[in-house]
Design a protein around this motif. Structure first.
Motif, PDB file in Angstrom:
ATOM      1  N   PRO A  89       0.788  -1.239   0.000  1.00  0.00           N
ATOM      2  CA  PRO A  89       0.000   0.000   0.000  1.00  0.00           C
ATOM      3  C   PRO A  89       0.818   1.286   0.000  1.00  0.00           C
ATOM      4  N   ARG A  90       1.947   1.324   0.704  1.00  0.00           N
ATOM      5  CA  ARG A  90       2.718   2.570   0.752  1.00  0.00           C
ATOM      6  C   ARG A  90       3.251   2.967  -0.621  1.00  0.00           C
ATOM      7  N   PHE A  91       3.423   2.016  -1.503  1.00  0.00           N
ATOM      8  CA  PHE A  91       3.851   2.333  -2.866  1.00  0.00           C
ATOM      9  C   PHE A  91       2.822   3.236  -3.545  1.00  0.00           C
ATOM     10  N   TYR A  92       1.552   2.897  -3.412  1.00  0.00           N
ATOM     11  CA  TYR A  92       0.500   3.653  -4.108  1.00  0.00           C
ATOM     12  C   TYR A  92       0.234   5.006  -3.455  1.00  0.00           C
ATOM     13  N   ALA A  93       0.648   5.169  -2.213  1.00  0.00           N
ATOM     14  CA  ALA A  93       0.514   6.461  -1.541  1.00  0.00           C
ATOM     15  C   ALA A  93       1.727   7.359  -1.758  1.00  0.00           C
ATOM     16  N   THR A  94       2.800   6.795  -2.312  1.00  0.00           N
ATOM     17  CA  THR A  94       4.069   7.525  -2.403  1.00  0.00           C
ATOM     18  C   THR A  94       4.508   7.808  -3.830  1.00  0.00           C
ATOM     19  N   ILE A  95       4.227   6.901  -4.756  1.00  0.00           N
ATOM     20  CA  ILE A  95       4.779   6.958  -6.108  1.00  0.00           C
ATOM     21  C   ILE A  95       3.671   7.126  -7.154  1.00  0.00           C
ATOM     22  N   ASN A  96       3.818   8.103  -8.029  1.00  0.00           N
ATOM     23  CA  ASN A  96       2.984   8.210  -9.226  1.00  0.00           C
ATOM     24  C   ASN A  96       3.750   7.613 -10.402  1.00  0.00           C
ATOM     25  N   PHE A  97       3.148   6.630 -11.078  1.00  0.00           N
ATOM     26  CA  PHE A  97       3.808   5.894 -12.146  1.00  0.00           C
ATOM     27  C   PHE A  97       3.007   6.024 -13.438  1.00  0.00           C
ATOM     28  N   ASN A  98       3.565   5.575 -14.517  1.00  0.00           N
ATOM     29  CA  ASN A  98       2.934   5.687 -15.831  1.00  0.00           C
ATOM     30  C   ASN A  98       1.583   4.969 -15.837  1.00  0.00           C
ATOM     31  N   GLY A  99       0.529   5.681 -16.221  1.00  0.00           N
ATOM     32  CA  GLY A  99      -0.803   5.104 -16.269  1.00  0.00           C
ATOM     33  C   GLY A  99      -1.573   5.192 -14.976  1.00  0.00           C
ATOM     34  N   ALA A 100      -0.953   5.699 -13.901  1.00  0.00           N
ATOM     35  CA  ALA A 100      -1.662   5.868 -12.631  1.00  0.00           C
ATOM     36  C   ALA A 100      -2.691   6.982 -12.762  1.00  0.00           C
ATOM     37  N   TYR A 101      -3.747   6.889 -11.966  1.00  0.00           N
ATOM     38  CA  TYR A 101      -4.771   7.930 -11.953  1.00  0.00           C
ATOM     39  C   TYR A 101      -4.446   8.906 -10.835  1.00  0.00           C
ATOM     40  N   PHE A 102      -4.353  10.190 -11.174  1.00  0.00           N
ATOM     41  CA  PHE A 102      -3.993  11.200 -10.181  1.00  0.00           C
ATOM     42  C   PHE A 102      -4.825  12.453 -10.401  1.00  0.00           C
TER      43      PHE A 102
END
Length: 599
Positions: free
Chosen positions: A396-409
């Motif tokens: 879970p901490r990955f998704y709270a910390t890193i914005n990656f290609n194709g992520a929704y932000f």
């Protein structure tokens, strides 16, 4: 200097109210520092100004000639696209005593001097029904904590420094300034914290006092100082065995002292116990561990925060971390090394290391895949269909910390490939160098185009750090006893991860704790110092930094984009770069101030 005008403009600017007679004075009728401390409001304004020397560590790059926090980019967790920044000189190994960012030295000693002036004069402030003896003692405790805090911030990057328990004067003999030994510096900080604890409340009782030093902050500072003291960089480090001043005084301990780990463990446990008794807790306000970890850094002065700097309404994080399509500068770029370090959802390690060609060695039991794309959206919204498999089923901490290609932000999917809306083809110097953007600290409600920003703080101490500090020190002193597991697993459970496997050796537990610190404390200025104090920076901060192939790709599923490429080759000279050089301008003023080792 005691009878000179001191910071008149600063004092006047920070007063909530001023007496008319003071403001009506002519320039030649200036008050003395003694006159200023004769009034409670002026004395409090002076104390407020002592706090002003705290660095705003939200700024990971130098800004307007200052570099308040070079440590995130100088570690292996982040890169930026701006080559002229001081941090990039550190990455290239091109820094030296003449171009080193000197404001750390300047700002901290300025804060120390202001704290000393305050302590020298607060006895002049008359006691009344508002400024009671209790308030006076609290203010003294705040000043003593800040004096220790500023000393610590210098000690951690320079080693032993000149201790200043009095205010420097214009007529001081500058040849008298010398480095104190490392042990003297540690002892000073620890004792100042002990005193501050007796003078300060554990928590701020009123909203107007939030952000002021408390006993919790003093306990935390002492615990961190003693952890550093026990660590290999400073505890009998042979690299410093021959480092002496011009009198022949050894400035670092000559022998390893195992008992320092016991002292560090005791201090960390004392901090935890007293803070929890006072109501501080791990932040666990949201059921979803992704949301919980993200909000931990957006909800100011929450239950986990022991000491933080009030930064005001500030948009620097969002400007540097938002993609270009949302008005950002694409600048805060996490490295592939950090992305690789995040575990899988079930706690498995996805990448075991790297081969001789620096290609990842994938753990076949983890389920991690570098190839292929997700065929469906995640039910919890952590990724969408079409995202590369390397980004799915991570902790879970990955998704709270890193914005990656194709992520929704915020309100759209991110397009980091070359021709994408956030890709390098947009041109200019503001581009994403690694294929990742920092999400941690970034407030998604901010609207850069409208100048709509949010109130920020920078957290210097939070409770989770001391769970890990205690576990580390206890493991070093007693091995992986039950309490070590308990406190590491508390952090992992909060993050939605299973506990550590039983039966770890001391060395295996050490590696697990350092890894947990890398993830839990990422981008909080810890990684740089953890790698230095454990003497592994020569490996972590040296050599190639990797990212995705941002100069390629025309769509989300373009295979060319997902090739690991070298973003930068970093240079770390050991043991030279383990400490900062003192700015040469300071050495020129004080010739007995010996330069840092190997500089």
């Amino acid at each position: 200097m005691t009878r000179q005008i001191y910071c008149l403009i600063v004092i006047a600017a920070t007063l909530v109210s001023c007496e008319k007679g003071f403001l009506d004075k002519q320039p030649d009728e200036s008050i003395t520092i003694e006159d200023a401390f004769g009034k409670r409001t002026y004395a409090e304004a002076f104390l407020t100004d002592v706090y002003a020397s705290m660095d705003n560590e939200l700024y990971f790059t130098d800004y307007l000639g200052t570099s308040p926090n070079p440590f995130v980019i100088a570690a292996d967790e982040m890169n930026v696209p701006w080559p002229e920044k001081f941090e990039k000189l550190m990455n290239k190994g091109s820094w030296n005593p003449f171009n080193v960012a000197g404001q750390q030295w300047k700002n901290m000693y300025e804060g120390i001097r202001k704290a000393n002036i305050f302590l020298n004069h607060i006895h002049l402030t008359p006691i009344d029904n508002v400024f009671t003896e209790e308030v006076k003692q609290r203010w003294i405790g705040e000043a003593r904590f800040l004096r220790a805090f500023y000393h610590f911030r210098l000690i951690r990057i320079y080693g032993g420094i000149p201790l200043m328990a009095r205010a420097a004067q214009f007529d001081d003999d500058l040849t008298a300034y010398r480095r104190n030994t490392w042990d003297e510096c540690v002892d000073f900080v620890a004792k100042e914290c002990d005193t501050a604890v007796t003078l300060l409340p554990m928590k701020s009782a009123e909203d107007r006092d939030i952000g002021r030093a408390t006993a919790a902050a003093a306990l935390a500072l002492k615990a961190r100082m003693l952890l550093y003291d026990a660590s290999p960089q400073f505890n009998g480090n042979p690299d410093y065995a021959n480092y002496v001043d011009n009198r022949g005084v050894h400035l670092f301990p000559q022998e390893y002292d195992a008992n320092k780990w016991n002292k560090a463990a005791t201090a960390a446990k004392d901090c935890i116990d007293k803070c929890e008794a006072a109501g501080y807790t791990l932040f666990e306000e949201y059921q979803d561990p992704v949301e919980n970890y993200q909000q931990l850094f957006l909800e100011n002065h929450n239950s986990e925060v022991l000491f933080a700097r009030n930064c005001g309404v500030d948009g620097i994080v969002e400007k540097c971390a938002f993609p270009g399509s949302l008005g950002g500068w694409n600048g805060y770029n996490p490295t592939q090394q950090l992305v690789d370090a995040y575990e899988m959802q079930d706690g498995q390690t996805p990448i075991l290391g790297y081969d001789t060609n620096n290609a990842p060695i994938i753990n076949p039991e983890s389920g991690y895949q570098e190839t292929g794309f997700a065929t469906a959206d995640d039910p919890n919204g952590r990724w969408l269909s079409g995202v590369r498999n390397m980004y799915i089923n991570r902790e879970p901490r990955f998704y709270a910390t890193i914005n990656f290609n194709g992520a929704y932000f915020v309100n759209r999917r991110l397009e980091f490939w070359y021709s994408g809306a956030d890709g390098q083809s947009a041109g200019g110097r503001d581009y994403n160098t690694t294929g990742y953007l920092l999400k941690k600290f970034a407030d998604p409600s901010v609207i850069i185009s409208q100048g709509k920003f949010s109130l920020k703080t920078w957290v210097f101490f939070r409770l989770a750090e001391f769970y890990l500090n205690y576990a580390e020190a206890l493991n070093e002193s007693q091995g992986p006893v039950p309490d070590v597991y308990t406190y590491v697993n508390e952090i992992r459970a909060r993050a939605g991860l299973p506990g550590l496997s039983a039966g770890l050796s001391k060395e295996q537990m050490r590696a697990k704790i350092l890894h947990e610190r890398q993830i839990e404390l990422s981008f909080e200025s810890h990684r740089y110092f953890d790698c230095h104090r454990w003497k592994i920076a020569a490996q972590t901060d040296n050599g190639p930094i990797y990212g995705m192939n941002i100069s390629a790709g025309n769509s989300l599923d373009d295979e060319n984009y997902y090739k690991r490429v070298i973003v930068e080759r970093r240079v770390f000279q050991s043991p030279k770069h383990y400490l900062f050089p003192i700015p040469q301008s300071e050495i020129d003023k004080s010739p007995n101030l010996i330069q840092s080792p190997n500089w």
